[in-house]
Design a protein around this motif. Structure first.
Motif, PDB file in Angstrom:
ATOM      1  N   PRO A 463       0.815  -1.218   0.000  1.00  0.00           N
ATOM      2  CA  PRO A 463       0.000   0.000   0.000  1.00  0.00           C
ATOM      3  C   PRO A 463       0.854   1.276   0.000  1.00  0.00           C
ATOM      4  O   PRO A 463       1.925   1.302   0.615  1.00  0.00           O
ATOM      5  CB  PRO A 463      -0.814  -0.095   1.301  1.00  0.00           C
ATOM      6  N   THR A 465       0.292   5.894  -0.609  1.00  0.00           N
ATOM      7  CA  THR A 465      -0.699   6.976  -0.583  1.00  0.00           C
ATOM      8  C   THR A 465      -0.491   7.939  -1.750  1.00  0.00           C
ATOM      9  O   THR A 465       0.624   8.452  -1.947  1.00  0.00           O
ATOM     10  CB  THR A 465      -0.596   7.769   0.744  1.00  0.00           C
ATOM     11  N   VAL A 498      -5.610   9.064  -1.138  1.00  0.00           N
ATOM     12  CA  VAL A 498      -6.114   7.698  -1.347  1.00  0.00           C
ATOM     13  C   VAL A 498      -4.982   6.756  -0.968  1.00  0.00           C
ATOM     14  O   VAL A 498      -3.897   6.834  -1.549  1.00  0.00           O
ATOM     15  CB  VAL A 498      -6.507   7.461  -2.813  1.00  0.00           C
ATOM     16  N   THR A 499      -5.221   5.913   0.023  1.00  0.00           N
ATOM     17  CA  THR A 499      -4.202   4.955   0.448  1.00  0.00           C
ATOM     18  C   THR A 499      -4.712   3.549   0.172  1.00  0.00           C
ATOM     19  O   THR A 499      -5.811   3.179   0.617  1.00  0.00           O
ATOM     20  CB  THR A 499      -3.908   5.108   1.952  1.00  0.00           C
ATOM     21  N   ARG A 500      -3.969   2.749  -0.571  1.00  0.00           N
ATOM     22  CA  ARG A 500      -4.394   1.385  -0.864  1.00  0.00           C
ATOM     23  C   ARG A 500      -3.278   0.635  -1.584  1.00  0.00           C
ATOM     24  O   ARG A 500      -2.254   1.228  -1.918  1.00  0.00           O
ATOM     25  CB  ARG A 500      -5.669   1.380  -1.692  1.00  0.00           C
ATOM     26  N   PHE A 502      -2.521  -0.233  -4.825  1.00  0.00           N
ATOM     27  CA  PHE A 502      -2.973   0.097  -6.175  1.00  0.00           C
ATOM     28  C   PHE A 502      -2.624  -1.043  -7.132  1.00  0.00           C
ATOM     29  O   PHE A 502      -1.689  -1.817  -6.900  1.00  0.00           O
ATOM     30  CB  PHE A 502      -2.291   1.391  -6.647  1.00  0.00           C
ATOM     31  N   ASP A 506      -5.606   1.214 -12.321  1.00  0.00           N
ATOM     32  CA  ASP A 506      -6.450   1.961 -11.379  1.00  0.00           C
ATOM     33  C   ASP A 506      -6.525   3.434 -11.790  1.00  0.00           C
ATOM     34  O   ASP A 506      -5.521   4.022 -12.211  1.00  0.00           O
ATOM     35  CB  ASP A 506      -5.853   1.881  -9.965  1.00  0.00           C
TER      36      ASP A 506
END
Lengths: 642, 642
Positions: A463, A465, A498-500, A502, A506
């Motif tokens: 992850p 950000t 947006v934190t994930r 990716f 996306d």
């Protein structure tokens, strides 16, 4: 991280610490839109234009004259003419599609004296002695730009002759002005930030120490008092004691930039806090709507708080460049989006305003109100005046064209940064960003539209950000962020994240509310009381006489504040108001009437008033122009607010 | 008519034709009141103050250095320093109670070269050649002031050495710049009006012809273009083709005065009409409420139409002096009272503002808004800056003190004129007037009060007309005239007359409605939109921080336009309004808020706001000051006129 041929990241500004880390010119590419067009013109027209003019007016020839022993007779231009040659070389170095002028660099090398001293205006037989006029001689100022050009060459092209000249000059400065040398400072700062950057590029502590010395020495009255006072060159107060920027705007902003650089490298939190405090007070009280700084023509200086008359706005192009330099350094140091907000305002409304569409003419001063149509400047001689209502190809003091050129050449580096948690987007343009296992594409119609789509092309599998600046200008309206697979959510001015984990493909979308909006001035600014301006997204708009009915001038406009401005054709905005024959000779010649005489101009038909982006004005021939538009006054017989 | 010892009337300006004939300094005596106090200070303090400073800064010493052959090494001051010595000598000559400095005159005579050339900055070994820099050298400008001093001595003291020096210089100018000589003009006009006056004083046509040549030559681009453009020295357009005054204000006003002099002596009605047209446009569009002229600091020049920001008002004291010179000449030529109206406004609000109460410190620029308290200037060195918020004893460019001194010395001559029908009173002060079988006493409390009583002390036994100016500032109110044995009658702005066979002891009374009044600015002046000023009689009033509650500054004031200002204690006026903590740091640092954010400062208690005559400001220590006072803005939530 992409690096140049010598393995060095191509960074215009490369702090060794700070909240955010910059990306290099090899890592960010602007691929289309507003700034791509301007960068293309800069690379293909402006650089050659500057090179040709400097040859024509003799500034490059000064170095040849120095080598040939005839400089005392043949020198041309002002005492700081060398610096513009260096700024052009810096621009050429950052601009990857352009070659650096090697024969010019060889001549400069030949003109450098054995001990590293290099200046075509001082020190040779028949000239004033070296360092005999620190107030106005600009010798250290010229070194500053030489060193910045050398750093650009070092980073963008690997080592080279220009970088060697710069190091010899810097070594000479450290010897001549070090702890045991001349205890003076230069009347025009810029050496400070240049020396810090050279220290960063070479790892030589000596250069950083010298920059710190110059910052510490300043403000103690070592420069002689002058007609403009010591505040003109910021020698009235030590940097860390001042509460606001003052004096000559470019000098003040270059000095503040150098102070940030020193503060960051030495971990001097007090010094950094002092500059932040000065920036806050300056933006709140001494900055035009466009981001333009400097309200006095006489000494190109800041005025007192709230002295911001639009018709006498100086807002020198170089002060805009310097303000972007300062904001960028403060953004890297603190991570606070307000610094990117001001950089955006200044880039779109000052830096973009200066060059003409063809990149071969420039505004030096950027007024917010032009009352008379200008006369076209001669295209074959340099313009002595910086105040025409039309752009001029060159000036006797021609600092601005090369300053715009070097800024546009390094612009991609201002778009994004990284930190340990991810990547931050600060400015929006069509771009490809690629760094350390991460690749993004940005697609947007900014600044005309507000939709920004970021596509993830390559990503680590852990992850991270993505941070997006939500501009301050969205305040009072709503911006929306759409993350992959998520519903859209409203975001407020500042930073949206947006934190994930990716995945390639996306997409993250930011929708900014771009529509025309009224802006009321601070009531403490006397000069614009009773007026409104229109902004749309990051752009300031203006009325220009070419869009008015035949024979009318902009001073005939009054707008109706109760009707919101609307989008018009193309990039135009339409406001509702009246255009009266307001500029006609008054019925009686005496200017001051008692209150019981109606002073309102005759009523006129309501009409739509076309407004255009401020940066585009004066591209359609001589015109009058104004940003702040008077609103309807009271009806005759009313006694309020006449 | 009273004459000096040589039988010559003591007239500062003596046209051979025109609608009105001036009276000499021997014919009008100011006996008390506002101007008597200032003239007393001028005669007893200012003249010696100027003499001492000119010795200290070396400007008088320049003439000794020239005589002793060391001027190339020892010269002090700017290129026009000689002119201030001459202006002081002129002031001494007009001031009957003061002796002219004969040893200084002898030194000047010794410095004059055999062919009449006289200038300490040019022409000697080691100096620039004569007339090698007409743009900036000021050689003819210095002659202009030398000749005016010579004329003053000739008229006030009979012939003398100074008059002889002046004639030799004038003869030299006619030879060097005559029809077959150098075809140039001086960058700074003033020689024109001086040569005409010398022609009037001596009857030599040659001097008038030369003045006419200088007027005709100007405006044809013989001076080199400069940073400020040729309009700076009025070399952009021939005098008779211009529509408005422009460029450097003092230069423009001196040139216009010289053009009137030439037009009157040569019967050139077109030239006179051109200057009247320029005066009308300048007063209507380029003049501050005080009568101050010149809105640019950079080049001390007029701005475009309606560019009149109070906080950047330059309104140089010398431009006020020059404006009075021009208005006086136009009044004599046309008889129209509007010229005396402007002279009155300028005398009370510019000329009277410059000197301190003790006559030993001066304003160079006369701003209408001071935002920061000034720091007291050093009293032992000349001030490099002309912009302090406090008066300074001397300046590096010190044109103003001697210009004020020579104006106050000749002021009685501006009070009254005669024609074939009688006598005209233009300015009101306690005075004794005596000419050709006619003697009057004037008693008044002007300008604080509006009652003017004229007593006839001696009169011919045939009918004649007494004319009294009814000032333009009475418009909208009522002025009353009471003739001997008659009922009072209302009189309107312009000229009120009484024609009869007067008898000794007859009294004529003019009652002018002196009370505080609001004045609204022309709506085309952006910088003062939404403000009002207070005037009372001929005086402009201002708010000064020393009259506000502790710690408040003038920018915290908002006035209530619906409440008329009232007389207060002493000479003060009281307006109703609010004084808020308006100057505190704003809650958020960003300067530009959208319209839906209230921008009105917090409400404050209604209070009386004390205003004082503008000419008296800065006599009580450092202060902030403003003339134009913002009115209440709209209430929060309103969308009009924010």
């Amino acid at each position: 991280m992409k690096r140049n041929s010598a393995g060095v990241p191509v960074l215009p500004v490369a702090p060794t610490r700070g909240r955010l880390r910059p990306l290099g010119l090899g890592e960010v590419r602007i691929t289309g839109g507003f700034w791509a067009r301007r960068r293309h013109v800069n690379a293909t027209a402006t650089l050659d234009h500057c090179r040709d003019w400097m040859e024509r007016v003799g500034w490059t020839g000064n170095f040849r004259a120095a080598v040939e022993g005839r400089i005392d007779r043949d020198r041309r231009g002002r005492e700081f003419a060398d610096s513009d040659v260096y700024k052009l070389l810096e621009a050429m170095a950052w601009e990857s599609g352009h070659s650096v002028d090697t024969s010019l660099v060889e001549t400069i090398a030949a003109a450098q004296e054995p001990d590293g001293y290099l200046n075509t205006a001082f020190g040779r037989p028949g000239q004033q002695p070296r360092y005999s006029d620190l107030e106005w001689g600009h010798e250290l100022y010229c070194y500053g730009h030489l060193i910045q050009a050398g750093v650009a060459q070092l980073r963008a092209r690997g080592d080279g002759e220009l970088a060697k000249i710069a190091r010899r000059a810097a070594d000479h400065v450290c010897a001549a002005f070090g702890p045991n040398g001349d205890q003076g400072v230069c009347g025009h700062p810029v050496i400070e930030t240049a020396l810090v950057e050279l220290a960063r590029a070479t790892g030589e502590q000596n250069y950083l120490d010298q920059a710190a010395l110059f910052i510490a020495r300043r403000g103690r009255g070592s420069l002689a008092d002058s007609e403009f006072g010591r505040a003109y060159y910021q020698d009235d107060l030590p940097v860390r004691e001042a509460g606001v920027l003052r004096g000559h705007a470019v000098r003040a902003l270059y000095l503040a930039s150098g102070a940030v650089d020193v503060a960051v490298e030495t971990g001097d939190e007090d010094l950094l806090a002092a500059v932040v405090r000065q920036w806050e007070a300056t933006v709140a009280r001494r900055t035009h709507l466009t981001g333009g700084m400097g309200s006095h023509h006489r000494d190109e200086s800041f005025g007192d708080d709230f002295v911001l008359p639009p018709d006498r706005a100086y807002a020198e192009t170089c002060a805009g460049v310097a303000s972007v330099m300062l904001s960028w350094r403060l953004l890297l140091a603190t991570g606070e989006p307000r610094f990117a907000d001001l950089a955006e305002r200044t880039l779109f409304n000052v830096v973009a305003t200066s060059p003409s569409e063809d990149g071969r003419a420039f505004f030096y001063a950027n007024t917010l109100h032009r009352r008379r149509r200008g006369t076209p400047p001669a295209t074959d001689v340099d313009s002595p005046r910086a105040e025409s209502g039309l752009r001029a190809p060159w000036f006797a003091v021609s600092c601005c064209p090369t300053n715009v050129a070097r800024t546009l050449a390094q612009l991609p580096a201002y778009l994004a940064t990284v930190d340990d948690h991810g990547l931050q987007l600060h400015q929006y343009a069509d771009a490809e960003i690629s760094t350390d296992g991460l690749a993004l594409s940005v697609r947007t119609d900014y600044p005309h539209g507000g939709s920004v789509t970021v596509r993830v092309d390559r990503t680590p599998d852990h992850p991270w950000t993505l941070s997006l600046r939500v501009p301050d200008w969205t305040r009072g309206d709503t911006a929306w962020l759409t993350a992959p697979e998520g519903p859209r959510r409203a975001v407020t001015p500042g930073t949206a994240t947006v934190t994930r984990v990716f995945r390639p493909g996306d997409e993250i979308r930011l929708d900014l509310p771009v529509r025309p909006r009224w802006t009321a001035p601070d009531p403490r600014i006397d000069a614009v009381r009773g007026t409104l301006a229109v902004q749309r997204g990051p752009l300031v708009y203006c009325a220009e006489s070419v869009d008015l009915p035949d024979g009318h001038e902009v001073d005939a406009i009054r707008v109706d504040a109760s009707a919101a401005p609307q989008d018009g054709p193309g990039q135009a905005v339409v406001a509702v108001g009246e255009v009266t024959a307001h500029d006609a000779q008054p019925a009686e010649p005496w200017p001051y009437r008692p209150l019981d005489t109606p002073t309102r101009p005759p009523a006129a038909e309501r009409a739509g008033i076309v407004l255009v982006p401020y940066h585009s004005w004066a591209n359609r021939g001589p015109s009058t122009m104004r940003v702040w538009l008077p609103t309807h006054g009271p009806r005759p017989g009313s006694t309020d607010d006449r």
